[in-house]
Design a protein around this motif. Structure first.
Motif: not given
Length: 176
Positions: A156-173
């Motif tokens: 669903k990463v087609t907009t900048v907002r969704n890119l931010v939210l995508f990374f916010n849902h990724q786990a920290r290293c």
């Protein structure tokens, strides 16, 4: 306490190994020796791509100049206000904003908006987005790209907002 996002480290590109360079030069040499016509065709295609880019660049620059004029006075501050900083990591907000500006196919600094579409508005292709930008943002924010298929924003990463939210849902290293 975590450092403020303005102190976040810059992206450090990985250098190509000597083996990669050797393998590339060996492949070119083999192509030259065994199939010189293919090498000539490859060089022709590269030259054609360079000429095409040279002819397209003024049109792209006009597009970004128009965007910049319409967004006069906007900065990362307005971009960040679009997110609830109690929920969304400020490092992700800054990394997405800065890395997108660095990836744009223009030298102009264009204010980014959360509603920007990657392909139409920002003129990025999928390679820019998925091969370069994702790795850069992950490195700067200390997020992993593992298990990205289970992310609710996957696909669903087609907009900048969704890119931010995508990374916010990724786990920290683990190292951060």
């Amino acid at each position: 306490m975590r450092k403020a996002s303005r102190f976040m480290p810059k992206y450090k590109p990985k250098r190509a190994s000597k083996f990669t360079l050797f393998a590339f030069l060996t492949a070119v040499l083999a192509l030259l020796i065994y199939h010189p016509i293919y090498l000539l065709a490859l060089v022709g295609l590269v030259l054609l791509a360079i000429i095409w880019g040279y002819l397209e660049q003024p049109k792209i620059d006009r597009h970004f100049q128009h965007l910049r004029d319409n967004r006069k006075g906007l900065s990362i501050c307005e971009f960040a206000r679009e997110f609830d900083c109690k929920i969304v990591d400020t490092w992700i907000i800054r990394a997405v904003y800065e890395q997108l500006q660095a990836t744009l196919p223009t030298k102009q600094l264009v204010p980014i908006q959360t509603s920007d579409d990657f392909f139409n508005t920002l003129k990025l292709d999928e390679d820019d987005l998925y091969l370069d930008l994702f790795e850069e943002i992950a490195q700067r924010t200390g997020r992993t790209l593992e298990d990205y298929q289970s992310n609710p924003y996957f696909g669903k990463v087609t907009t900048v907002r969704n890119l931010v939210l995508f990374f916010n849902h990724q786990a920290r290293c683990e190292s951060t």
